[in-house]
Design an enzyme around this catalytic site. Structure first.
Site, PDB file in Angstrom:
ATOM      1  N   CYS A   1      32.100  46.140  31.021  1.00  0.00           N
ATOM      2  CA  CYS A   1      33.236  46.234  31.934  1.00  0.00           C
ATOM      3  C   CYS A   1      33.723  47.663  32.098  1.00  0.00           C
ATOM      4  O   CYS A   1      34.905  47.954  31.878  1.00  0.00           O
ATOM      5  CB  CYS A   1      34.350  45.329  31.424  1.00  0.00           C
ATOM      6  SG  CYS A   1      33.774  43.638  31.236  1.00  0.00           S
TER       7      CYS A   1
ATOM      8  N   TYR B   1      26.246  61.362  26.032  1.00  0.00           N
ATOM      9  CA  TYR B   1      25.670  62.716  26.138  1.00  0.00           C
ATOM     10  C   TYR B   1      25.086  63.005  27.509  1.00  0.00           C
ATOM     11  O   TYR B   1      24.410  64.014  27.684  1.00  0.00           O
ATOM     12  CB  TYR B   1      24.533  62.906  25.109  1.00  0.00           C
ATOM     13  CG  TYR B   1      24.783  62.299  23.757  1.00  0.00           C
ATOM     14  CD1 TYR B   1      25.787  62.799  22.937  1.00  0.00           C
ATOM     15  CD2 TYR B   1      24.011  61.244  23.282  1.00  0.00           C
ATOM     16  CE1 TYR B   1      26.019  62.243  21.687  1.00  0.00           C
ATOM     17  CE2 TYR B   1      24.226  60.686  22.036  1.00  0.00           C
ATOM     18  CZ  TYR B   1      25.237  61.189  21.250  1.00  0.00           C
ATOM     19  OH  TYR B   1      25.472  60.650  20.022  1.00  0.00           O
TER      20      TYR B   1
ATOM     21  N   GLU C   1      14.100  67.302   7.878  1.00  0.00           N
ATOM     22  CA  GLU C   1      14.693  65.961   8.008  1.00  0.00           C
ATOM     23  C   GLU C   1      14.627  65.428   9.435  1.00  0.00           C
ATOM     24  O   GLU C   1      15.666  65.197  10.060  1.00  0.00           O
ATOM     25  CB  GLU C   1      16.179  66.021   7.622  1.00  0.00           C
ATOM     26  CG  GLU C   1      16.451  66.154   6.166  1.00  0.00           C
ATOM     27  CD  GLU C   1      17.932  66.377   5.911  1.00  0.00           C
ATOM     28  OE1 GLU C   1      18.345  66.145   4.766  1.00  0.00           O
ATOM     29  OE2 GLU C   1      18.675  66.791   6.819  1.00  0.00           O
ATOM     30  N   PRO C   2      13.450  65.229   9.986  1.00  0.00           N
ATOM     31  CA  PRO C   2      13.399  64.703  11.358  1.00  0.00           C
ATOM     32  C   PRO C   2      13.766  63.217  11.411  1.00  0.00           C
ATOM     33  O   PRO C   2      13.376  62.449  10.532  1.00  0.00           O
ATOM     34  CB  PRO C   2      11.935  64.900  11.750  1.00  0.00           C
ATOM     35  CG  PRO C   2      11.187  64.830  10.446  1.00  0.00           C
ATOM     36  CD  PRO C   2      12.112  65.396   9.400  1.00  0.00           C
TER      37      PRO C   2
HETATM   38  N1  LLP Z   1      19.770  65.671   9.022  1.00  0.00           N
HETATM   39  C1  LLP Z   1      21.097  65.567   9.190  1.00  0.00           C
HETATM   40  C2  LLP Z   1      21.970  66.041   8.138  1.00  0.00           C
HETATM   41  C3  LLP Z   1      21.608  64.991  10.353  1.00  0.00           C
HETATM   42  O1  LLP Z   1      22.914  64.891  10.514  1.00  0.00           O
HETATM   43  C4  LLP Z   1      20.719  64.506  11.347  1.00  0.00           C
HETATM   44  C5  LLP Z   1      21.230  63.896  12.576  1.00  0.00           C
HETATM   45  C6  LLP Z   1      19.345  64.624  11.119  1.00  0.00           C
HETATM   46  C7  LLP Z   1      18.902  65.214   9.951  1.00  0.00           C
HETATM   47  C8  LLP Z   1      18.325  64.107  12.099  1.00  0.00           C
HETATM   48  O2  LLP Z   1      18.443  64.657  13.357  1.00  0.00           O
HETATM   49  P1  LLP Z   1      17.298  64.343  14.441  1.00  0.00           P
HETATM   50  O3  LLP Z   1      16.017  64.933  13.908  1.00  0.00           O
HETATM   51  O4  LLP Z   1      17.189  62.871  14.554  1.00  0.00           O
HETATM   52  O5  LLP Z   1      17.798  64.975  15.676  1.00  0.00           O
HETATM   53  N2  LLP Z   1      23.382  60.327  18.229  1.00  0.00           N
HETATM   54  C9  LLP Z   1      22.797  61.577  18.676  1.00  0.00           C
HETATM   55  C10 LLP Z   1      22.125  62.312  17.572  1.00  0.00           C
HETATM   56  C11 LLP Z   1      22.991  62.539  16.345  1.00  0.00           C
HETATM   57  C12 LLP Z   1      22.276  63.219  15.237  1.00  0.00           C
HETATM   58  C13 LLP Z   1      23.074  63.141  13.972  1.00  0.00           C
HETATM   59  N3  LLP Z   1      22.472  63.796  12.851  1.00  0.00           N
HETATM   60  C14 LLP Z   1      21.838  61.276  19.841  1.00  0.00           C
HETATM   61  O6  LLP Z   1      21.675  60.135  20.201  1.00  0.00           O
HETATM   62  O7  LLP Z   1      21.277  62.207  20.406  1.00  0.00           O
END
Ligand code: LLP
Length: 446
Positions: free
Chosen positions: A374, A347, A303-304
């Site tokens: 602000c 982060y 799930e990317p």
């Molecule tokens: N699958 C599930 C169940 C997830 O919760 C997520 C991300 C993904 C797949 C995809 O993850 P990715 O491949 O995009 O890393 N706001 C944070 C990232 C939060 C990710 C939440 N879940 C940031 O800006 O780094």
């Protein structure tokens, strides 16, 4: 000190160099400081669409989808819509043959509006409201990933057909990610733990529901992971669980979803997850674990989110104010900020910043690029910029495709920027800029 500081004549030719693997596939720079995307001048796009603006290189998105599918034949690639979703993006992903992970009725509504095939949609979330579950069963989503005990009965009561489900497991693996996005350990809010028996209990409860069909287990370790080893460990641990639960309940699992979290480069210092290494080692670890435990190999899903769309985006800002403080910092303030990119504040994320649209001859000096909001914490980047930086300059920030627009807010009642797709020498907005009328649209006047 950069090479350009030592040899000033080199500066203009360095303008033509884009940091490798940080900018979208079709981005090009030249000695005059011009940046183009898919053959279109980014300066022209800023004039056309205003700033701040998010640009999306759709060729880059397609390329990432294709690379994933080619590297992992037989594995289902599901795009995590939370990284960035609108109907245009959903259509693109659908055309490229990926599935879609949604985590709310809202994301599902966008997917449906795009005509995304319901059977390729997976519903996620540690909280699924009655509305979320109702929307999912009405749409006929392919799978629901169960994250809590209460959800099992609620979903079974709502669904009119037999619903395929997976159960989310916290496999107790720490992939070394930022604390806010660490989700594979036992002490966080997602999924069921193994050691305390709640995972086994969830499996038993699902099997007792004739309306639910348990097709597999899911885990997601966290986000921005650059090493393959935690995924190998997750595959081994999950297959161990398949063997144990399979024996206990006389079942086999058809699927295994190992989640996303595949890291990308934001700066020269970052390492992206090596997709080829993942594709070689994780399915191999899965096969070996299946052989060792004598369980039939399930179909793998990944799930990317960020790894599909993150590198495809560029954020564009206009410099509004420059404050040079003798003996102190230089602040370069832009017309966006934490409302369109909260990642640095949340982060501590770091980004490079590039002045575009004019030749850069001046030496580079460290500056703090700040937003318009602000708060003193509204900092976008601490980077070197040309010392003649001035109001009106255009700034481009790469790797802006994921978790920026999707986490944007209306802080200080600033409208969210547009997202503009750029491909084949042309641009078209996927989302227009939010207007003051949009901001007032939900006001209930007495
Ligand atoms: N699958 C599930 C169940 C997830 O919760 C997520 C991300 C993904 C797949 C995809 O993850 P990715 O491949 O995009 O890393 N706001 C944070 C990232 C939060 C990710 C939440 N879940 C940031 O800006 O780094």
């Amino acid at each position: 000190m950069t090479l350009g500081d030592l040899v000033p004549s080199l500066r203009t030719s360095l303008n033509a160099r884009l940091e490798p693997n940080l900018w979208p596939l079709t981005a090009r720079a030249d000695c005059a400081g011009e940046l183009t995307l898919a053959g279109v001048s980014v300066g022209h796009l800023a004039a056309l669409h205003g700033t701040p603006t998010y640009l999306l290189d759709t060729e880059h998105v397609r390329d990432r989808c294709r690379r994933y599918r080619a590297a992992l034949p037989g594995t289902e690639v599901i795009y995590a819509g939370k990284a960035f979703l609108c109907t245009g993006m959903a259509r693109l992903v659908a055309e490229e043959g990926l599935g879609l992970d949604v985590s709310s009725a809202g994301e599902l509504a966008v997917a449906r509006a795009a005509g995304f095939p319901a059977e390729r949609i997976v519903l996620h979330g540690n909280v699924k409201t009655a509305e979320d579950l109702k929307a999912a069963t009405t749409a006929g989503v392919g799978r629901v990933v169960i994250d809590s005990t209460d959800e099992i009965d609620q979903l079974a009561a709502l669904t009119r057909h037999r619903q395929d489900v997976l159960i989310r497991i916290a496999p107790d693996i720490d992939a070394g990610t930022h604390r806010a996005v660490t989700t594979g350990t036992a002490d966080q809010k997602f999924g069921f733990r193994v050691a305390d028996g709640t995972a086994a209990d969830a499996v038993r409860r699902v099997l007792e529901q004739p309306r639910l069909r348990l097709v597999g287990l899911h885990c997601h370790l966290g986000s921005q992971i650059s090493s393959v080893a935690p995924y190998e460990r997750a595959a081994e641990r999950m297959i161990g669980l398949y063997a144990e639960l399979g024996r206990r309940h006389r079942i086999t699992f058809d699927q295994l979803n190992l989640g996303g979290g595949h890291g990308i480069r934001y700066t020269d210092a970052d390492r992206a997850l090596d997709l080829a290494a993942y594709a070689e080692r994780v399915p191999a670890a899965l096969r070996a674990a299946c052989a060792a435990h004598r369980v039939p190999p399930p179909r793998l899903s990944v799930e990317p989110g960020r790894a599909i769309v993150g590198g495809a985006g560029i954020a564009l800002y206009r410099v509004a104010v420059v404050k040079r403080r003798p003996g102190g910092r230089t602040f370069v303030a832009v017309d966006g900020g934490m409302s369109d990119n909260p990642r640095p504040a949340l982060y501590g994320s770091r980004y490079p910043v590039r002045v575009i649209g004019r030749p850069l001859r001046a030496a580079y000096r460290p500056v703090t690029v700040v937003g318009r909001h602000c708060e003193a914490g509204d900092v976008l980047a601490e980077v070197p910029l040309p010392e003649d930086i001035h109001p009106g300059d255009l700034l481009a920030v790469p790797a802006a495709g994921a978790y920026q627009y999707s986490m944007a807010s209306n802080y200080n009642m600033v409208g969210r920027p547009p997202v503009v797709a750029v491909a084949d020498g042309a641009s078209h907005p996927l989302l227009r800029r939010e207007s003051e009328a949009d901001l007032l649209a939900r006001e209930v006047c007495e």
